[in-house]
Design a protein around this motif. Structure first.
Motif, mmCIF file in Angstrom:
data_model
loop_
_atom_site.group_PDB
_atom_site.id
_atom_site.type_symbol
_atom_site.label_atom_id
_atom_site.label_comp_id
_atom_site.label_asym_id
_atom_site.label_seq_id
_atom_site.Cartn_x
_atom_site.Cartn_y
_atom_site.Cartn_z
ATOM 1 N N VAL A 14 -21.001 -17.288 -63.083
ATOM 2 C CA VAL A 14 -20.272 -18.555 -63.170
ATOM 3 C C VAL A 14 -19.113 -18.559 -62.183
ATOM 4 O O VAL A 14 -18.888 -19.539 -61.463
ATOM 5 C CB VAL A 14 -19.777 -18.805 -64.609
ATOM 6 C CG1 VAL A 14 -18.821 -20.000 -64.651
ATOM 7 C CG2 VAL A 14 -20.955 -19.056 -65.544
ATOM 8 N N GLN A 15 -18.379 -17.440 -62.136
ATOM 9 C CA GLN A 15 -17.256 -17.359 -61.209
ATOM 10 C C GLN A 15 -17.740 -17.466 -59.756
ATOM 11 O O GLN A 15 -17.120 -18.152 -58.939
ATOM 12 C CB GLN A 15 -16.501 -16.041 -61.408
ATOM 13 C CG GLN A 15 -15.337 -15.825 -60.456
ATOM 14 C CD GLN A 15 -14.247 -16.867 -60.628
ATOM 15 O OE1 GLN A 15 -13.872 -17.180 -61.759
ATOM 16 N NE2 GLN A 15 -13.731 -17.412 -59.533
ATOM 17 N N TYR A 65 -25.664 -24.288 -64.913
ATOM 18 C CA TYR A 65 -24.692 -23.895 -65.936
ATOM 19 C C TYR A 65 -25.310 -24.091 -67.314
ATOM 20 O O TYR A 65 -25.887 -25.140 -67.605
ATOM 21 C CB TYR A 65 -23.436 -24.749 -65.784
ATOM 22 C CG TYR A 65 -22.398 -24.568 -66.878
ATOM 23 C CD1 TYR A 65 -21.724 -23.356 -67.032
ATOM 24 C CD2 TYR A 65 -22.088 -25.609 -67.748
ATOM 25 C CE1 TYR A 65 -20.773 -23.190 -68.017
ATOM 26 C CE2 TYR A 65 -21.129 -25.459 -68.726
ATOM 27 C CZ TYR A 65 -20.479 -24.248 -68.869
ATOM 28 O OH TYR A 65 -19.540 -24.089 -69.851
ATOM 29 N N GLY A 66 -25.176 -23.101 -68.186
ATOM 30 C CA GLY A 66 -25.804 -23.175 -69.495
ATOM 31 C C GLY A 66 -24.858 -23.372 -70.652
ATOM 32 O O GLY A 66 -25.297 -23.453 -71.804
ATOM 33 N N GLY A 67 -23.540 -23.441 -70.397
ATOM 34 C CA GLY A 67 -22.590 -23.577 -71.482
ATOM 35 C C GLY A 67 -22.318 -25.023 -71.862
ATOM 36 O O GLY A 67 -23.110 -25.927 -71.580
ATOM 37 N N GLU A 115 -21.198 -16.575 -72.013
ATOM 38 C CA GLU A 115 -21.406 -15.179 -72.400
ATOM 39 C C GLU A 115 -20.805 -14.240 -71.352
ATOM 40 O O GLU A 115 -20.712 -14.596 -70.162
ATOM 41 C CB GLU A 115 -22.909 -14.891 -72.545
ATOM 42 C CG GLU A 115 -23.624 -15.741 -73.580
ATOM 43 C CD GLU A 115 -23.458 -15.193 -74.994
ATOM 44 O OE1 GLU A 115 -22.816 -14.133 -75.151
ATOM 45 O OE2 GLU A 115 -23.981 -15.836 -75.927
ATOM 46 N N THR A 116 -20.438 -13.034 -71.787
ATOM 47 C CA THR A 116 -19.835 -12.060 -70.873
ATOM 48 C C THR A 116 -20.753 -11.745 -69.703
ATOM 49 O O THR A 116 -20.305 -11.634 -68.555
ATOM 50 C CB THR A 116 -19.470 -10.771 -71.633
ATOM 51 O OG1 THR A 116 -18.519 -11.077 -72.658
ATOM 52 C CG2 THR A 116 -18.859 -9.744 -70.691
ATOM 53 N N ALA A 164 -13.316 -21.433 -69.286
ATOM 54 C CA ALA A 164 -12.560 -21.610 -68.044
ATOM 55 C C ALA A 164 -12.092 -23.055 -67.957
ATOM 56 O O ALA A 164 -12.899 -23.982 -68.059
ATOM 57 C CB ALA A 164 -13.416 -21.272 -66.828
ATOM 58 N N THR A 165 -10.796 -23.253 -67.783
ATOM 59 C CA THR A 165 -10.240 -24.597 -67.677
ATOM 60 C C THR A 165 -9.953 -24.905 -66.215
ATOM 61 O O THR A 165 -9.199 -24.187 -65.558
ATOM 62 C CB THR A 165 -8.949 -24.726 -68.504
ATOM 63 O OG1 THR A 165 -9.221 -24.333 -69.853
ATOM 64 C CG2 THR A 165 -8.438 -26.160 -68.492
#
Length: 565
Positions: free
Chosen positions: A406-407, A381-383, A399-400, A357-358
């Motif tokens: 996240v959203q 957040y884990g990314g 991840e999906t 996501a940008t």
């Protein structure tokens, strides 16, 4: 092959004064350490501010306060801008959180994402510089060669659709950056206070004179030209087949900076010269940079960039020199295509199934409420993170099964509005300019919100509000926000006055033309209005504004506004 090398056997005193300074600097040490310990001034005295650029540090002052301090017989309000080296803009969560903490301790204006996908910290005081740089070390970060006459931070485009190829290109960008940075012990000596004796072999590539000027390297993954690859001294255009990186088309000689008062100063597009295999990229970059080291102009600093070396000696000469050192010619360039030079805002899924996501960040400035919002978001957040060369922040490797959470977190913190891909702001860049940049002649970042609002109102008059147009705003002609590659650009001339450039390509592969000089906001909008009106009514399907201007030859009759410099 004729030897077109400048005569560097002549006394160094005959070279530009910056070359003389580098030669006697003891590989960038100078007297920086002593200047840091001088408590009588907020500045680093003498010539050392020039050397500090190689360490990623610019000495500045608050220009809003100059007159008042002069009247009170006080020295300028000195402060420092610290720029990090972050190859390809990739950070992990821990690094961002560490930068956030350091910015709160030492920087007056938060974090700023730059147009080369790194971070600048503004408003750092001299007494805080060592503590800040020492605080970067546990994060695995540094500021080496973020400025100065060396290889600047290597940029890498973001195309998460090609996840496997992107990982490999990012890895090569980091290897290239690590290979090209100066190897001097001055950095550890001055900032980490680890005594490092001066050695004759300290700079095996750069030598004692380093480069004639800065040298910018970029990697990009078509069809997204987000790094403006044709504005790089050396550009690598990824060639991908079935998701695998095959190699790179190479382009050379790009550069955005110019001086308005010199006719022999100009922006230039890089030229494609051939193809190399992927693994050769780091060594090839060192080879090209070494040719510029040996043949660049060391007497006229304003003609010292690689683009001028190529124009002075000729591309055929360069290709011959390159082949001589490389031992073989380049292969022919492969076919590639670009769609645009902006960021794809919002959600994207890569070919590895992971999501990205940008988030749009106005002028790259992460401060106040936004800094707090992002800090709260990252707690859960884990990314990973990526800083883009369009000054935005990308959340990566999600991840999906994490997508919904996240959203939800983005919306809860008020960050979801930053995902609008149609906003004009998503296609707009500005430089820092006033009050800290010493080169700025007009406002840019501080003026951008007002300017953007009025430009959007003008577009809306002709039903173009959702039509993307690349727009760049800079406080001087030096090109930090790459204005000469935009469809519309303003470069600062004086307070409230700008030169207007039009007709660049939405894909970033054509230079804009100077259309009007010394225009204010009212004049700019008046000049643009009839063009936008015609564009709204006469454009072809899918035709971008810059292409329309050229097809209709609207740039050939220039207005009466002065074009003089």
């Amino acid at each position: 092959m004729s030897d077109s090398r400048p005569d560097l056997s002549q006394p160094v005193e005959r070279l530009h004064e910056n070359e003389q300074l580098k030669a006697r600097s003891r590989h960038l040490r100078g007297t920086i350490a002593e200047g840091l310990d001088d408590l009588l001034t907020g500045a680093v005295p003498g010539e050392d501010p020039l050397l500090m650029k190689f360490h990623g540090i610019y000495q500045q002052d608050d220009r809003d306060r100059r007159a008042d301090r002069r009247q009170r017989r006080l020295e300028p309000a000195y402060q420092f801008m610290v720029r990090l080296r972050i190859p390809g803009g990739v950070l992990d969560k821990r690094q961002w959180q560490g930068l956030d903490r350091l910015s709160r301790l030492y920087a007056e204006r938060g974090l700023r994402i730059t147009t080369r996908g790194t971070v600048q910290l503004h408003g750092v005081r001299k007494s805080q510089l060592r503590s800040l740089i020492q605080g970067l070390q546990p994060l695995g970060l540094d500021t080496i060669a973020a400025c100065g006459d060396d290889s600047r931070g290597v940029v890498c485009g973001a195309n998460p659709y090609l996840s496997k190829a992107h990982e490999r290109v990012q890895q090569l960008a980091r290897i290239t950056s690590d290979r090209l940075i100066p190897k001097t012990g001055a950095y550890a000596d001055i900032w980490h206070q680890q005594p490092t004796p001066v050695s004759d072999g300290e700079e095996p590539v750069y030598g004692e004179l380093y480069l004639p000027r800065k040298f910018k390297v970029g990697f990009v993954l078509p069809p997204v030209n987000d790094v403006d690859i044709y504005g790089q001294d050396l550009g690598y255009i990824a060639v991908v087949d079935n998701g695998d990186l095959i190699g790179f088309n190479v382009c050379v000689g790009g550069g955005m900076g110019q001086l308005d008062n010199r006719e022999d100063s100009y922006p230039r597009l890089a030229e494609e010269i051939g193809f190399i295999e992927a693994d050769e990229a780091p060594a090839f970059a060192e080879l090209v940079m070494s040719i510029q080291r040996d043949f660049g102009d060391r007497q006229d600093r304003h003609r010292a960039r690689f683009k001028y070396t190529l124009d002075r000696l000729g591309l055929p000469w360069f290709l011959e020199e390159l082949e001589c050192h490389r031992g073989r010619p380049l292969e022919p360039a492969r076919g590639v295509r670009f769609d645009h030079n902006g960021d794809r805002l919002g959600w994207q899924q890569g070919d590895d199934g992971l999501w990205h996501a940008t988030l749009y960040v106005e002028s790259g400035r992460v401060d106040d409420a936004l800094r707090t919002q992002l800090g709260g978001f990252l707690e859960q957040y884990g990314g990973r993170l990526r800083l883009t060369t369009n000054q935005n922040l990308q959340l990566t490797h999600i991840e999906t099964h994490e997508l919904e959470q996240v959203q939800w977190r983005l919306e809860d913190l008020g960050l979801d509005w930053r995902l609008d891909p149609e906003a004009q702001a998503a296609h707009t860049l500005s430089c820092v300019a006033l009050p800290t940049c010493g080169l700025a002649m007009a406002e840019a970042e501080r003026y951008l919100p007002t300017f953007l609002e009025r430009f959007q109102r003008l577009k809306a008059q002709y039903g173009l509000r959702e039509e993307p147009i690349t727009l760049r705003l800079t406080g001087c002609p030096n090109g930090c926000a790459r204005p000469y590659l935009a469809e519309i650009a303003l470069t600062g001339r004086a307070p409230g006055l700008y030169n207007l450039y039009l007709g660049g390509s939405f894909h970033g592969d054509r230079l804009a033309q100077l259309y009007a000089g010394n225009v204010d906001e009212e004049r700019f909008l008046a000049l643009l209005a009839p063009m936008l009106e015609r564009y709204a009514g006469q454009r072809r399907d899918g035709e971008h504004f810059g292409d329309f201007l050229l097809r209709k030859q609207l740039l050939e009759e220039r207005p009466l506004t002065s074009l003089s410099s």
